[in-house]
Design a protein around this motif. Structure first.
Motif: not given
Length: 379
Positions: A317-326
């Motif tokens: 939610r914090v990092v993955g959603a911000s950079i959009g990388l699986p």
């Protein structure tokens, strides 16, 4: 014939350049290494400026929404002061418990030394037996005093020279490091104060020497990479703070020792994607082991549960959603980047992979868009 000769000229130039690169590869690498060493303070200053610019831009937009001549200097001073305060707080939280842990290790080392001495005594290898045998050698006059004094003198001279050399090397390294940090700090201030002018100059150079199509592609790539890096830095710092606070609170509730120091350490190492928290957990488990082996095992169990919570809820939610990388590509990027450039490669690989993933996804989506159907003609 003349046209054919001109068409082969670029290929010949490329082959000649390849020959020069292969033939002079070692001197070229040495020259490049010297150039990187000379430019290291400037590169570090650029990295510092990029990181501080994120905080400075936030302060400038919120404290000075209308701008002004003092908005940039005040925001710059507040950004560096905030980072210095955070660093001082981390040292204040870590240092006392670190000193306590070292003291505990020193107390536990004394019984180990005593037990080792007792083991040697049981095998007739103790200090008393050695002194008795040395005294017997003195009594029968079998000791060559001249050779013994020469040996002791050589050992003392070598030891003193080695100690003096190590102290001089340490002093020179400390002075060189302090000077490089000062140069990096000054260079970062220059970059931050004139970032708009520097950006416009770089854009003008690219527009002048690149074709219009290439210029648009270059600006698109640079903007994408910059956005991914910015979101990654903000998300990674936020995630590290959340993980460190959760670890500290859980350790205080469960009664683990060194809760403040270990929580701060895990929050700091969590800046390294995926593997950072495990590194901090290993160091924390060793420090807790000095106080209680059972609590060290319970701490590892607590960290395993916390990592599952962080990996499944917080990080996406914090990092993955911000950079959009699986997540699978985050792991692949960290593994490859760490194998190539170590810790620095881990930090660089994730935003670069996110930028490449975003550009590839947009290109695939654009290529797979259905062609617009022509309007129907009237019958």
């Amino acid at each position: 014939m003349k046209q054919n000769w001109k068409s082969w000229l670029p290929l010949g130039g490329m082959l000649f350049a390849l020959y020069l690169a292969i033939h002079y590869w070692t001197p070229f690498c040495r020259l490049a290494q010297l150039g990187l060493q000379a430019a290291a303070p400037l590169l570090l200053g650029a990295v510092m400026a990029y990181a501080v610019n994120i905080l400075m831009s936030m302060l400038e937009s919120r404290l000075f929404p209308r701008g002004g001549s003092l908005s940039r200097p005040v925001s710059l001073v507040l950004a560096y002061a905030s980072l210095a305060a955070i660093l001082a707080l981390v040292v204040r939280m870590v240092l006392p418990e670190l000193v306590q842990c070292v003291g505990l290790l020193a107390q536990q080392a004394a019984p180990v030394v005593e037990q080792l001495n007792q083991t040697l005594l049981d095998r007739n290898l103790g200090l008393d037996q050695l002194l008795e045998s040395y005294g017997a050698s003195l009594a029968d006059g079998s000791v060559d005093w001249k050779q013994a004094l020469e040996t002791v003198g050589k050992w003392l001279s070598q030891s003193l020279s080695g100690v003096m050399g190590s102290m001089l090397n340490l002093l020179s390294s400390a002075v060189s490091t302090a000077f490089n940090l000062l140069v990096s700090f000054i260079f970062s201030i220059y970059l931050l104060m004139g970032k708009e002018r520097l950006g416009s100059q770089c854009a003008r150079v690219l527009r002048t020497y690149l074709p219009e199509r290439w210029y648009g592609g270059a600006m698109y790539v640079l903007n994408t990479v910059n956005g991914c890096f910015r979101r990654f830095v903000v998300g990674q710092c936020t995630e590290a703070v959340i993980l460190g606070l959760l670890c500290m609170a859980g350790m205080l509730l469960l009664g683990f020792p060194y809760a403040t120091m270990v929580g701060t350490l895990i929050g700091f190492t969590a800046l390294i994607p995926v593997a950072g928290a495990y590194i901090g957990a290993g160091v924390g488990a060793f420090m807790i082991f000095t106080a209680s082996p059972v609590k060290a095992l319970l701490f590892l169990l607590f960290i395993a549960v916390l990592q599952q919570l962080e990996g499944n809820l917080i990080y996406p939610r914090v990092v993955g959603a911000s950079i959009g990388l699986p997540g699978v590509w985050v792991l692949a990027a960290v593994t490859i980047g760490g194998g190539v450039l170590g810790v620095g490669g881990m930090l660089l690989a994730v935003p670069l992979a996110a930028a490449a993933y975003q550009m590839l996804r947009e290109d695939v989506r654009r290529r797979n868009l259905p062609a617009e159907e022509p309007p129907e003609t009237e019958r």
